[in-house]
Enzyme design. Structure first.
Site, PDB file in Angstrom:
ATOM      1  N   ASP A  74     -52.068 -88.003  70.817  1.00 42.94           N
ATOM      2  CA  ASP A  74     -52.424 -86.831  70.015  1.00 42.94           C
ATOM      3  C   ASP A  74     -51.257 -85.856  69.900  1.00 42.94           C
ATOM      4  O   ASP A  74     -50.291 -85.908  70.678  1.00 42.94           O
ATOM      5  CB  ASP A  74     -53.650 -86.123  70.590  1.00 42.94           C
ATOM      6  CG  ASP A  74     -53.425 -85.570  71.990  1.00 42.94           C
ATOM      7  OD1 ASP A  74     -52.776 -86.259  72.809  1.00 42.94           O
ATOM      8  OD2 ASP A  74     -53.884 -84.451  72.276  1.00 42.94           O
ATOM      9  N   GLU A 130     -54.647 -85.168  75.126  1.00 46.15           N
ATOM     10  CA  GLU A 130     -53.801 -84.556  76.154  1.00 46.15           C
ATOM     11  C   GLU A 130     -53.494 -83.110  75.833  1.00 46.15           C
ATOM     12  O   GLU A 130     -53.328 -82.290  76.742  1.00 46.15           O
ATOM     13  CB  GLU A 130     -52.496 -85.358  76.296  1.00 46.15           C
ATOM     14  CG  GLU A 130     -51.640 -84.963  77.495  1.00 46.15           C
ATOM     15  CD  GLU A 130     -50.655 -83.836  77.222  1.00 46.15           C
ATOM     16  OE1 GLU A 130     -50.051 -83.328  78.189  1.00 46.15           O
ATOM     17  OE2 GLU A 130     -50.473 -83.461  76.042  1.00 46.15           O
ATOM     18  N   HIS A 334     -43.816 -79.002  70.241  1.00 50.97           N
ATOM     19  CA  HIS A 334     -44.612 -77.998  69.528  1.00 50.97           C
ATOM     20  C   HIS A 334     -43.781 -77.117  68.594  1.00 50.97           C
ATOM     21  O   HIS A 334     -44.283 -76.124  68.082  1.00 50.97           O
ATOM     22  CB  HIS A 334     -45.394 -77.114  70.516  1.00 50.97           C
ATOM     23  CG  HIS A 334     -46.258 -77.870  71.465  1.00 50.97           C
ATOM     24  ND1 HIS A 334     -47.061 -77.252  72.402  1.00 50.97           N
ATOM     25  CD2 HIS A 334     -46.470 -79.209  71.631  1.00 50.97           C
ATOM     26  CE1 HIS A 334     -47.711 -78.176  73.115  1.00 50.97           C
ATOM     27  NE2 HIS A 334     -47.356 -79.372  72.654  1.00 50.97           N
TER      28      HIS A 334
END
Length: 361
Positions: A74, A130, A334
């Protein structure tokens, strides 16, 4: 068998990573990528088990020590970076470093190595969720339902480490601090108690909490504490009767959850309400284990502490020595401009292929 280091090229690995990046798999939407991976696992000899969008494959047991490779499928939500692109030796795109680069390496190893001639029994885990709360983490469920995973001699998490061996991981705790007051009309504040004013001295102090280095087995970790959310006030003309702050506490692997909670509570005035919202134990530092030492010395790998939480913590809590090692770059996780160096893919693949196939000379 061909030389393990010559089985895949950087560009071939980049093609595989590009395919994975272009399959959307934000947390909660891992179905398509799980199906794509399942089709490839079905072609392999061995046993496959799927639970939701989490799946594990293992080779036919041959009585050799078991090594587990693991990676989550993910990603965080897209931010204009859902499609992969290549530029100047880098592959950009959502999840390229965190951690589809590691997934690509695992798939490449399964597709190219002679699995019957490895020096270990091998298992590979691709798991969901996760990036969300720990209670929904796919690996957590898998460890509970496949007890043979906990018999592994070693687990390697292909989290982004930029080819370092990152040992253990820091623990994480979120706490909600509630400071109460009494509401009143803002034109008559003496009739109320301003919760912001009541909390201001403590907030000024807690927001200056120092980043503190802590050494565990000679490896440095950093203790941090941040106010990450702050809420107060009901209306522009009302004295606020409540302030709620979230404290995000990251602590080194030499502390238990109970010790971390005591440390956190000691930093909050007793008259303020504190509630632990979630917590995750740190991962044990396993630098003294034989297979970990072998991996580090064989490839002269740089060693560091994992300044973040990973599922190394779940493996070590289950009694399985583990470390983080992957081609992605942790600082890229991210980020909107997230990328993975393409050359890192080949290096990670080559090191793991050699480790799995050749005894140390």
């Amino acid at each position: 068998m061909r030389d393990a280091g010559s089985l895949m090229t950087a560009e071939t690995l980049a093609d595989l990573l590009e395919t994975l990046v272009n399959i959307p798999s934000e947390t909660g939407g891992e179905g398509p990528i799980a199906d794509w991976i399942a089709e490839r696992l079905a072609r392999l000899p061995g046993e496959t088990r799927r639970l939701g969008h989490t799946q594990a494959w293992r080779s036919k047991p041959r009585g050799k020590p078991l090594v587990v490779l693991a990676g989550h499928v993910d990603t965080v939500p897209a931010n204009g970076n859902a499609r992969a692109r290549r530029q100047e030796g880098r592959l950009y795109g959502l999840g390229s470093s965190d951690m589809k680069a590691g997934d690509a390496v695992m798939l490449a190893l399964l597709g190219t190595l002679d699995l019957a001639r490895l020096r270990f029994d091998l298992a590979v885990v691709f798991y969901e969720a996760e990036e969300g709360p720990l209670e929904k983490n796919g690996l957590r469920r898998l460890l509970g339902e496949l007890p043979w995973l906990t018999e592994a001699r070693l687990a390697i998490l292909l989290e982004p480490t930029d080819l370092r061996v990152e040992l253990g991981c820091i623990g994480s705790m979120n706490a909600e601090v509630r400071v109460t007051g009494r509401s009143a009309h803002s034109a008559r504040p003496w009739l109320g108690v301003n919760a912001i004013e009541r909390a201001s001295g403590w907030l000024a102090e807690i927001t200056r909490f120092p980043v503190t280095p802590v050494a565990v087995q000679g490896i440095e970790y950093r203790e941090t504490l941040q106010v990450t959310t702050l809420q107060a006030g009901r209306a522009r003309n009302v004295v606020p009767d409540e302030l709620v702050a979230n404290l995000n506490y990251r602590f080194p692997p030499d502390r238990t959850l109970e010790q971390a909670e005591r440390r956190l509570r000691a930093l909050v005035p007793a008259e303020f309400e504190l509630r632990i919202v979630d917590r995750a134990a740190p991962g044990k530092v396993c630098g003294d284990r034989e297979e970990v030492r072998e991996f580090v010395t064989r490839f002269d790998a740089a060693v560091a502490g994992k300044q973040g939480w990973t599922d190394v913590a779940q493996f070590t809590a289950a009694g399985v020595p583990a470390f983080n090692f992957g081609p992605g770059v942790p600082e890229q996780a991210h980020q909107q401009g997230e990328y993975c160096p393409i050359e890192n893919l080949e290096c990670a693949y080559r090191w793991l292929a050699e480790f799995l196939t050749r005894e140390k000379s």
